[in-house]
Design an enzyme around this catalytic site. Sequence first.
Site, PDB file in Angstrom:
ATOM      1  N   TYR A 180      46.288  47.608  39.431  1.00  0.00           N
ATOM      2  CA  TYR A 180      45.499  47.494  38.196  1.00  0.00           C
ATOM      3  C   TYR A 180      46.393  47.364  36.960  1.00  0.00           C
ATOM      4  CZ  TYR A 180      41.979  48.609  34.649  1.00  0.00           C
ATOM      5  OH  TYR A 180      41.166  48.581  33.552  1.00  0.00           O
TER       6      TYR A 180
ATOM      7  N   GLU B 262      48.550  39.840  32.736  1.00  0.00           N
ATOM      8  CA  GLU B 262      47.555  39.077  31.980  1.00  0.00           C
ATOM      9  C   GLU B 262      47.836  39.128  30.478  1.00  0.00           C
ATOM     10  OE1 GLU B 262      43.941  40.907  33.251  1.00  0.00           O
ATOM     11  OE2 GLU B 262      44.415  40.530  35.358  1.00  0.00           O
TER      12      GLU B 262
END
Length: 254
Positions: free
Chosen positions: A176, A183
Amino acid sequence: MAAVAATAATRGNGSAGGRAGAGEASGARKKKGPGPLATAYLVIYNVVMTAGWLVIAVGLVRAYLAKGSYHSLYHSIEKPLKFFQTGSLLEILHCAVGIIPSSVVLTSFQVMSRVFLLWAVTHSVKEVQSEDSVLLFVIAWTITEIIRYSFYTFNLLNHLPYLIKWARYTFFIVLYPMGVLGELLTIYAALPFVRQAGLYSISLPNKYNFSFDYYTFLILVMLIYIPILPQLYFHMLRQRRKVLSHTEEHKKFE
């Protein structure tokens, strides 16, 4: 956008695969699953998607061994990555027609956020494709999806190995933050090129009397991560405790 990495433990694509994994620990309440035809279709879909992400994983390893470097590996798996990640749009349809008991809105948000990052950022801004940050989120996505689609396949077949369940509710602890970091860094790296080229921006005057600054929009997308990240991460940690503790209790009674 911050929900893209949350698929490690939240997105559903199986008979008991709700967004919060509600069906996977439903000892007290059982939900009716999809019919035989829908189940057969979902098994095929999940098997194909598992195989697709395995192809991406193998492609990454082969490219690394051939180049001897982890830099610019994106181009070696660009086509299958685009194909199978875009193929996840079908999951929105699955929810819309009711064969998956998940929220259409939440599913759309999670799927479209990845598709947006892949096409509207990484594909559109060629300069970022060689960034190491792209490799970060690609690796995180790949491992996450191999586990997730394997989970749903076995779950639909009513034969879910504990190892796969454990992996689905454990690997996100690392994947995660790794995916989100990749990103964010990728969007950040794209900003100067977006501003320089005026990419996807609409300036005044025009006949529609409407303006849009894609550069500013990307900054807002990055800011959205701040309030959402902790909520999603701690939700997944709570879900992990709930699901895995339920599994351990079930084993004691067997």
